[in-house]
Design a protein around this motif. Structure first.
Motif, PDB file in Angstrom:
ATOM      1  N   MET A  24       0.832  -1.177   0.000  1.00 23.23           N
ATOM      2  CA  MET A  24       0.000   0.000   0.000  1.00 23.23           C
ATOM      3  C   MET A  24       0.877   1.241   0.000  1.00 23.23           C
ATOM      4  N   VAL A  25       0.438   2.201  -0.773  1.00 24.87           N
ATOM      5  CA  VAL A  25       1.207   3.423  -0.928  1.00 24.87           C
ATOM      6  C   VAL A  25       0.377   4.585  -0.385  1.00 24.87           C
ATOM      7  N   TYR A  26       0.915   5.289   0.604  1.00 26.57           N
ATOM      8  CA  TYR A  26       0.279   6.526   1.049  1.00 26.57           C
ATOM      9  C   TYR A  26       0.849   7.660   0.215  1.00 26.57           C
ATOM     10  N   VAL A  27      -0.027   8.344  -0.491  1.00 27.30           N
ATOM     11  CA  VAL A  27       0.377   9.469  -1.322  1.00 27.30           C
ATOM     12  C   VAL A  27       0.243  10.729  -0.482  1.00 27.30           C
ATOM     13  N   THR A  28       1.273  11.534  -0.433  1.00 34.12           N
ATOM     14  CA  THR A  28       1.256  12.719   0.430  1.00 34.12           C
ATOM     15  C   THR A  28       0.636  13.938  -0.248  1.00 34.12           C
ATOM     16  N   SER A  29       0.757  14.035  -1.552  1.00 29.72           N
ATOM     17  CA  SER A  29       0.221  15.183  -2.287  1.00 29.72           C
ATOM     18  C   SER A  29      -1.188  14.871  -2.786  1.00 29.72           C
ATOM     19  N   TRP A  30      -2.131  15.789  -2.533  1.00 33.73           N
ATOM     20  CA  TRP A  30      -3.514  15.576  -2.957  1.00 33.73           C
ATOM     21  C   TRP A  30      -3.624  15.531  -4.479  1.00 33.73           C
ATOM     22  N   GLU A  31      -2.939  16.426  -5.184  1.00 33.81           N
ATOM     23  CA  GLU A  31      -3.018  16.463  -6.641  1.00 33.81           C
ATOM     24  C   GLU A  31      -2.490  15.158  -7.248  1.00 33.81           C
ATOM     25  N   GLU A  32      -1.402  14.659  -6.701  1.00 31.81           N
ATOM     26  CA  GLU A  32      -0.839  13.400  -7.194  1.00 31.81           C
ATOM     27  C   GLU A  32      -1.799  12.249  -6.932  1.00 31.81           C
ATOM     28  N   PHE A  33      -2.446  12.240  -5.776  1.00 28.54           N
ATOM     29  CA  PHE A  33      -3.404  11.188  -5.458  1.00 28.54           C
ATOM     30  C   PHE A  33      -4.563  11.189  -6.442  1.00 28.54           C
ATOM     31  N   VAL A  34      -5.091  12.372  -6.752  1.00 27.17           N
ATOM     32  CA  VAL A  34      -6.209  12.470  -7.689  1.00 27.17           C
ATOM     33  C   VAL A  34      -5.781  12.010  -9.078  1.00 27.17           C
ATOM     34  N   GLU A  35      -4.633  12.476  -9.558  1.00 20.86           N
ATOM     35  CA  GLU A  35      -4.150  12.089 -10.891  1.00 20.86           C
ATOM     36  C   GLU A  35      -3.948  10.583 -10.994  1.00 20.86           C
ATOM     37  N   ARG A  36      -3.259  10.016 -10.016  1.00 15.45           N
ATOM     38  CA  ARG A  36      -2.985   8.579 -10.056  1.00 15.45           C
ATOM     39  C   ARG A  36      -4.259   7.754  -9.897  1.00 15.45           C
ATOM     40  N   SER A  37      -5.214   8.244  -9.113  1.00 13.47           N
ATOM     41  CA  SER A  37      -6.482   7.535  -8.940  1.00 13.47           C
ATOM     42  C   SER A  37      -7.283   7.521 -10.239  1.00 13.47           C
TER      43      SER A  37
END
Length: 103
Positions: free
Chosen positions: A1-14
């Motif tokens: 499991m990867v915790y993404v720290t940046s919100w923008e990166e999380f949205v893009e990767r999701s």
């Protein structure tokens, strides 16, 4: 499991994860009131992305992510999500006039 720290990166990767395999991608959220923590998780059984926050303003961000996923699920994975994200809408809107006298 990867915790993404940046919100923008999380949205893009999701969104990329959903578009690559829309049939098996799942999105879940978990809120613990006693800790005040919000955890968002997107997975397709091969890759798992998680975002953790304890900030109250991230609830609005979560709502926008929900709208993005609703649009992708309803319109299909190739749908344009710029309407939902509002990135282009800010550029299109005209500047508001001040409260000065009418001319």
């Amino acid at each position: 499991m990867v915790y993404v720290t940046s919100w923008e990166e999380f949205v893009e990767r999701s969104v990329e994860l959903f578009r690559s395999d829309p049939e098996s991608t799942r999105y879940s959220m978990k809120y613990r009131h006693c800790d005040g923590k919000l955890i968002l998780k997107v997975t397709d059984n091969r890759e798992c992305l998680k975002f953790k926050s304890d900030q109250a303003q991230d609830a609005k961000k979560m709502e926008k992510l929900n709208n993005i996923f609703f649009a992708l699920m309803a319109r299909g994975p190739d749908a344009d999500i710029s309407e939902v994200t509002g990135k282009e809408q800010a550029e299109v809107q005209q500047a508001k006039r001040g409260r000065g006298r009418k001319q």
